[in-house]
Write an enzyme that holds these catalytic residues in place. Structure first.
Site, PDB file in Angstrom:
ATOM      1  N   ILE A 111       0.830  -1.201   0.000  1.00  0.00           N
ATOM      2  CA  ILE A 111       0.000   0.000   0.000  1.00  0.00           C
ATOM      3  C   ILE A 111       0.865   1.252   0.000  1.00  0.00           C
ATOM      4  CG2 ILE A 111      -1.850   1.221   1.182  1.00  0.00           C
ATOM      5  CD1 ILE A 111      -2.600  -1.387   2.514  1.00  0.00           C
ATOM      6  N   TYR A 126       1.892  -7.441  17.256  1.00  0.00           N
ATOM      7  CA  TYR A 126       1.414  -6.597  16.151  1.00  0.00           C
ATOM      8  C   TYR A 126       0.143  -5.851  16.558  1.00  0.00           C
ATOM      9  CZ  TYR A 126      -0.406  -5.339  11.530  1.00  0.00           C
ATOM     10  OH  TYR A 126      -0.911  -4.655  10.456  1.00  0.00           O
TER      11      TYR A 126
END
Length: 377
Positions: A136, A293
């Site tokens: 992205i 994460y």
């Protein structure tokens, strides 16, 4: 309409649709005229409505007007690498007495970053994108660069970053793209990057904190923090703090912090409800990659909220954004299990270009660096 038929003009579904044998053309100064190939005549008035028209606005970004050897004007679309004698602005003509038109645009799940930016000229804007060489981050850097922004690709791997830069320049040779080294696993590298950027004396209109690490085994950075937590969160916080003056001197400006819906599946408090710093940089025996994460992404959201509270009074806004679920990118590269899972769901997820739309500067009333966001809080 009967009068039009009597005059030899066929009826059509649209009032502005030209009859067969007619063509719409434009002059160099923006006035529209109509050519009748049957009678080999031209006129200023529309053959059906009788109205005169002129072209609205400048050429779209990426287009240039040229003149051929015969003195005829033609148009070059550098982004799509095509040439036409038809003025692309003919789709946006207005009458001599134009009516007020709504400029509201609607977007859906298939909208891409290029769709959001269509018609925007970001010339003069400076955008930093961390982790811009892949996924992205690359699509975001590419999209804003192809619309005129000066893009700083802040990346750890210079070889891959330069290859990504070459891909953008192959699409648009006038794109303003620069690669700068930034290793988020090192506070020293963050400091060096900030110093190098400041030395360029550039404004900073958008800082996109995109780079992330997921699924790796437990390890500490040179600064003695757990790797995931520093790369995904701490170094981005440090980067923003070092560049906040540049943002404040470039208003309106903003920070976009890429978070994730996974922030909902964790906590950073102990059983008594107090912040537990040990959870943010766990020991090797307490480490679980996915949980690390998730916690880093929760911190991203909290940081963005607080940053917006502090800087928005000074013209700098901050938002966290969830780009989409389980996109097939380089993020899960660190473990074969994640790669397999992401590959299986790939047909049901959005493309990188669609997910990059959340970072794209746009405005429904022009290109003033408003950003279409999908907040995760």
């Amino acid at each position: 309409m009967a009068a039009l038929k009597y005059a030899g003009l066929d009826d059509t579904d649209s009032e502005d649709e030209l009859p067969p044998g007619w063509e719409e053309r434009s002059t160099k100064d923006g006035w529209v005229y109509f050519a009748n190939h049957v009678d080999e005549k031209t006129q200023w008035e529309h053959p059906k409505t009788g109205k005169r028209k002129r072209i609205a606005g400048d050429l779209p970004y990426g287009w240039e007007q040229e003149t051929d050897d015969n003195g005829q004007t033609y148009f070059v679309d550098h982004l799509n690498k095509r040439t036409t004698y038809l003025d692309p602005r003919l789709a946006f003509t207005v009458d001599d007495q134009p009516m007020k038109m709504s400029t509201r645009q609607k977007y859906d799940g298939n909208t891409t970053a290029m769709d959001i930016l269509q018609g925007c000229d970001l010339s003069g804007k400076v955008v930093i994108v961390t982790g811009a060489n892949t996924g992205i981050g690359f699509e975001t850097a590419r999209s804003v660069a192809l619309h005129g922004a000066t893009v700083i690709m802040a990346c750890r791997n210079l070889q891959k970053a330069n290859e990504a830069k070459r891909q953008i320049l192959d699409e648009w040779h006038k794109a303003k793209v620069e690669v700068m080294i930034l290793d988020l696993a090192s506070f020293r590298s963050v400091e060096n990057f900030a110093d190098a950027f400041k030395s360029k004396n550039l404004p900073l209109h958008v800082l996109i904190c995109n780079a992330a690490w997921m699924g790796g085994s437990w390890q500490l950075t040179e600064d003695n923090f757990e790797w995931t937590f520093q790369v995904n969160h701490l170094s981005h916080v440090y980067l923003v703090s070092l560049l906040q003056d540049d943002l404040r001197h470039s208003i309106p400006s903003r920070v976009v912090v890429v978070s994730s819906e996974s922030h909902r599946f964790t906590d950073i408090k102990d059983s008594s409800g107090k912040l537990d710093l040990g959870l943010l940089s766990p020991s090797k025996k307490d480490y679980w990659a996915m949980l690390a994460y998730n916690r880093s992404k929760l911190c991203n959201v909290l940081f963005s909220q607080e940053l917006n509270r502090r800087l928005s009074p000074h013209g700098v806004t901050s938002n966290s954004v969830h780009p989409g679920n389980m996109m097939y990118s380089s993020l899960p590269r660190n473990w074969w299990g994640y790669r397999l899972l992401f590959s299986l769901v790939r047909p049901f997820t959005k493309s990188m270009l669609k997910n990059a739309r959340g970072y794209s500067p746009h405005s429904k009333y022009g290109c003033n660096l408003e950003i279409r966001l999908y907040p995760v809080y």
